[in-house]
Design an enzyme around this catalytic site. Structure first.
Site, PDB file in Angstrom:
ATOM      1  CB  SER A 107      -0.957   0.007   1.183  1.00 52.21           C
ATOM      2  OG  SER A 107      -1.981  -0.921   0.952  1.00 52.21           O
ATOM      3  CG  PHE A 165      -6.105 -11.896   0.966  1.00 53.16           C
ATOM      4  CD1 PHE A 165      -5.763 -12.876   0.039  1.00 53.16           C
ATOM      5  CD2 PHE A 165      -6.040 -10.575   0.577  1.00 53.16           C
ATOM      6  CE1 PHE A 165      -5.348 -12.540  -1.252  1.00 53.16           C
ATOM      7  CE2 PHE A 165      -5.627 -10.224  -0.708  1.00 53.16           C
ATOM      8  CZ  PHE A 165      -5.284 -11.214  -1.630  1.00 53.16           C
ATOM      9  CE1 TYR A 204      -4.818   1.826   4.342  1.00 52.89           C
ATOM     10  CE2 TYR A 204      -5.691  -0.213   3.449  1.00 52.89           C
ATOM     11  CZ  TYR A 204      -4.699   0.736   3.498  1.00 52.89           C
ATOM     12  OH  TYR A 204      -3.578   0.616   2.716  1.00 52.89           O
ATOM     13  CB  SER A 205     -11.843   0.222   1.783  1.00 50.58           C
ATOM     14  OG  SER A 205     -12.259  -0.592   0.700  1.00 50.58           O
ATOM     15  CG  ASN A 206      -6.639  -2.864  -0.336  1.00 48.98           C
ATOM     16  OD1 ASN A 206      -5.647  -2.144  -0.316  1.00 48.98           O
ATOM     17  ND2 ASN A 206      -6.735  -3.962   0.409  1.00 48.98           N
ATOM     18  CB  THR A 346       2.415   0.908   6.616  1.00 52.76           C
ATOM     19  OG1 THR A 346       1.021   1.307   6.612  1.00 52.76           O
ATOM     20  CG2 THR A 346       3.116   1.601   7.773  1.00 52.76           C
ATOM     21  N   GLY A 347       3.061  -0.765   4.083  1.00 54.45           N
ATOM     22  CA  GLY A 347       2.581  -1.707   3.086  1.00 54.45           C
ATOM     23  C   GLY A 347       2.639  -3.137   3.597  1.00 54.45           C
ATOM     24  CB  SER A 373       3.209 -10.487   5.005  1.00 54.89           C
ATOM     25  OG  SER A 373       2.756 -11.531   4.174  1.00 54.89           O
TER      26      SER A 373
HETATM   27  S1  HEL Z   1      -3.709  -3.861   4.681  1.00 51.94           S
HETATM   28  C1  HEL Z   1      -2.821  -2.685   5.695  1.00 51.94           C
HETATM   29  C2  HEL Z   1      -1.734  -2.174   4.751  1.00 51.94           C
HETATM   30  N1  HEL Z   1      -2.298  -2.182   3.443  1.00 51.94           N
HETATM   31  C3  HEL Z   1      -3.533  -2.920   3.227  1.00 51.94           C
HETATM   32  C4  HEL Z   1      -2.920  -3.520   1.999  1.00 51.94           C
HETATM   33  C5  HEL Z   1      -1.703  -2.751   2.359  1.00 51.94           C
HETATM   34  N2  HEL Z   1      -2.678  -4.908   1.976  1.00 51.94           N
HETATM   35  C6  HEL Z   1      -3.640  -5.810   1.882  1.00 51.94           C
HETATM   36  O1  HEL Z   1      -4.792  -5.478   1.768  1.00 51.94           O
HETATM   37  C7  HEL Z   1      -3.172  -7.242   1.945  1.00 51.94           C
HETATM   38  C8  HEL Z   1      -4.079  -8.022   2.790  1.00 51.94           C
HETATM   39  C9  HEL Z   1      -3.643  -9.459   2.960  1.00 51.94           C
HETATM   40  C10 HEL Z   1      -2.267  -9.592   3.512  1.00 51.94           C
HETATM   41  C11 HEL Z   1      -1.974 -10.965   4.086  1.00 51.94           C
HETATM   42  C12 HEL Z   1      -0.517 -10.942   4.514  1.00 51.94           C
HETATM   43  O2  HEL Z   1      -0.235 -10.607   5.669  1.00 51.94           O
HETATM   44  O3  HEL Z   1       0.320 -11.177   3.651  1.00 51.94           O
HETATM   45  N3  HEL Z   1      -2.819 -11.225   5.224  1.00 51.94           N
HETATM   46  C13 HEL Z   1      -3.760 -12.159   5.231  1.00 51.94           C
HETATM   47  O4  HEL Z   1      -3.975 -12.868   4.291  1.00 51.94           O
HETATM   48  C14 HEL Z   1      -4.514 -12.268   6.523  1.00 51.94           C
HETATM   49  N4  HEL Z   1      -5.490 -13.321   6.518  1.00 51.94           N
HETATM   50  C15 HEL Z   1      -3.780  -1.633   6.174  1.00 51.94           C
HETATM   51  C16 HEL Z   1      -2.180  -3.387   6.868  1.00 51.94           C
HETATM   52  C17 HEL Z   1      -1.229  -0.782   5.140  1.00 51.94           C
HETATM   53  O5  HEL Z   1      -0.354  -0.744   5.993  1.00 51.94           O
HETATM   54  O6  HEL Z   1      -1.725   0.224   4.615  1.00 51.94           O
HETATM   55  O7  HEL Z   1      -0.588  -2.822   2.020  1.00 51.94           O
END
Ligand code: HEL
Length: 423
Positions: A107, A165, A204-206, A346-347, A373
């Protein structure tokens, strides 16, 4: 600690070619001290504590202790660039984490998308407070949702990735090679109830940044990748930054990402190759530590946006009860324990946690990545790099923070050119 000191050329900020490019001072000589006196802003920034690189290493080590195969951070400031790496970027080959390697920034991509959209606002191509419906008629079911609501996560559009997810590894495997259209992603969001009335609350929403991508493509008539290239990557000379959707590979030297399954003890899943089509303009950019520092620093120095647009972007509201975390327009603000405020994003994308932040004057920036992650402890630990980098040594902790014996030290002093700000 057996640290290797490498003198390397640090990435200075490249001249932007946008309408907001400030005149550059002469580039620093290749060797020796700068000939150009520091500006008052730079002098003032000298009062800021020096980065605690032992603390940065402790945070990286902690990310590893919490399940990351490797981690790295790059701090860039008036006194130069300091980089640290720990662990491996490839668990099979055992290749050590490399500060020049690329990775998926998740992100943090939202900040790139926001910059492009705000440049289009500046050019009079759209209005922040106009309904999305004006530009994408009939896409959303509520014509009260504005462009600003998207950028501030206040549209109420559900985040379809929560369901996607919910089951981490099966969810990921189901989409890692999928190619979605933007419309399909919006449809996924709209198949769920909306979370808030437009404008009422931060959620927050993608989906918001998927619609931002649609707006960019509608208004420019070109793929979003063209806009990133022409408006950000090329002007800032971000040669390690790319948007390759739907290609699944990370080209060149890169970090491999390892996803933690939900069941503790199950083996890590190598998640490096994927389309990231589920995110696209919400999260599919690839970059490197140096490029992220250049980007956040250039953004804060006004190299990409006019003062008015940057002012709008950095106008924030709290995202949680601690009142230390805020969101502007595709941009986070974190207020650190020493009072420093840093802006960036953050991502989280499968296999990679990223932080990319800069001070408001753009003179200090930090990027950090851990190649795992779905393991919140590792992410929280990685976030410790921000405190160490921007707040410096904490008296009580200073003595206990011996640098990791495994940490590699890449420093180059001095580094940053003293670029004037745009007024
Ligand atoms: S989530 C957050 C972060 N943002 C949002 C976006 C991003 N990432 C996602 O939407 C990925 C979601 C699935 C990630 C996965 C993992 O950890 O790899 N998790 C799962 O599958 C959990 N069941 C708000 C944290 C941000 O910091 O802005 O990047």
């Amino acid at each position: 600690m057996s640290a290797t000191l490498i003198t390397a050329l640090a990435a200075g900020l490249a001249p932007a070619t946008s309408a907001f490019a400030a005149p550059l001072i002469p580039a620093a000589p290749a060797t020796g001290a700068f000939a150009v006196p520091l500006s008052p802003a730079a002098t003032a920034s000298r009062a800021v504590p020096a980065p605690d690189m032992a603390g940065v290493v402790a945070a990286l080590d902690s990310a590893m202790a919490n399940g990351a195969p490797g981690a790295m951070a790059r701090f860039s400031g008036p006194d130069g660039v300091r980089s640290r790496t720990v662990g491996v970027q490839d668990r099979v080959s055992g290749a050590p984490m490399d500060i020049h390697a690329r990775f998926r920034i998740g992100s943090v991509s939202k900040t790139f998308s926001s910059v492009v959209l705000l440049q289009l606002v500046e050019e009079g191509r759209l209005e922040l407070d106009a309904p999305v419906d004006r530009y994408l008629p009939g896409l959303l079911p509520d014509d009260r949702i504005t462009v600003r609501h998207l950028l501030t996560h206040r549209s109420g559009l559900a985040d379809y990735t929560d369901a996607m997810f919910n089951d981490t590894v099966p969810g990921f495997e189901a989409v890692r090679n999928r190619v979605f259209s933007y419309q399909e992603l919006v449809d996924l969001s709209l198949s769920e109830p909306r979370t808030t009335e437009p404008g009422v609350a931060y959620k927050y929403s993608n989906a918001n940044f998927v619609v931002v991508g649609m707006l960019i493509e509608k208004l420019t008539g070109r793929p979003v990748s063209d806009a990133y290239e022409r408006r950000i990557f090329e002007p800032l000379k971000l040669t390690s930054t790319s948007y390759v959707h739907p290609d699944t590979r990370i080209k060149g030297l890169h970090v491999r990402g390892y996803l933690h399954p939900d069941a503790a003890g199950d083996p890590l899943v190598d998640s490096t190759e994927q389309t990231v089509s589920w995110a696209q303009s919400a999260g599919a950019v690839i970059s490197s530590p140096a490029d992220l520092n250049t980007f956040t620093s250039a953004l804060m120095r006004g190299r990409l946006l006019s003062p008015a647009m940057l002012g709008a972007m950095t106008t924030v509201t709290p995202t949680d009860a601690t009142k230390t975390r805020f969101y502007g327009l595709g941009l986070r603000r974190y207020d650190l324990s020493c009072g420093a405020q840093v802006f960036g994003h953050t991502g989280t994308v499968q296999g990679f946690y990223t932080y990319a932040f800069s001070t408001r004057d753009g003179r200090r920036s930090l990027s950090a990545v851990a190649n795992t992650s779905n393991h919140g402890e590792a992410n929280t630990a990685l976030g410790g790099t921000l405190e160490a980098a921007f707040c410096g040594k904490k008296p009580a902790a200073a003595s206990s923070r011996a640098a990791s014996s495994a940490a590699r030290d890449f420093s180059s002093l001095p580094a940053e050119r003293d670029l004037p700000e745009r007024h």
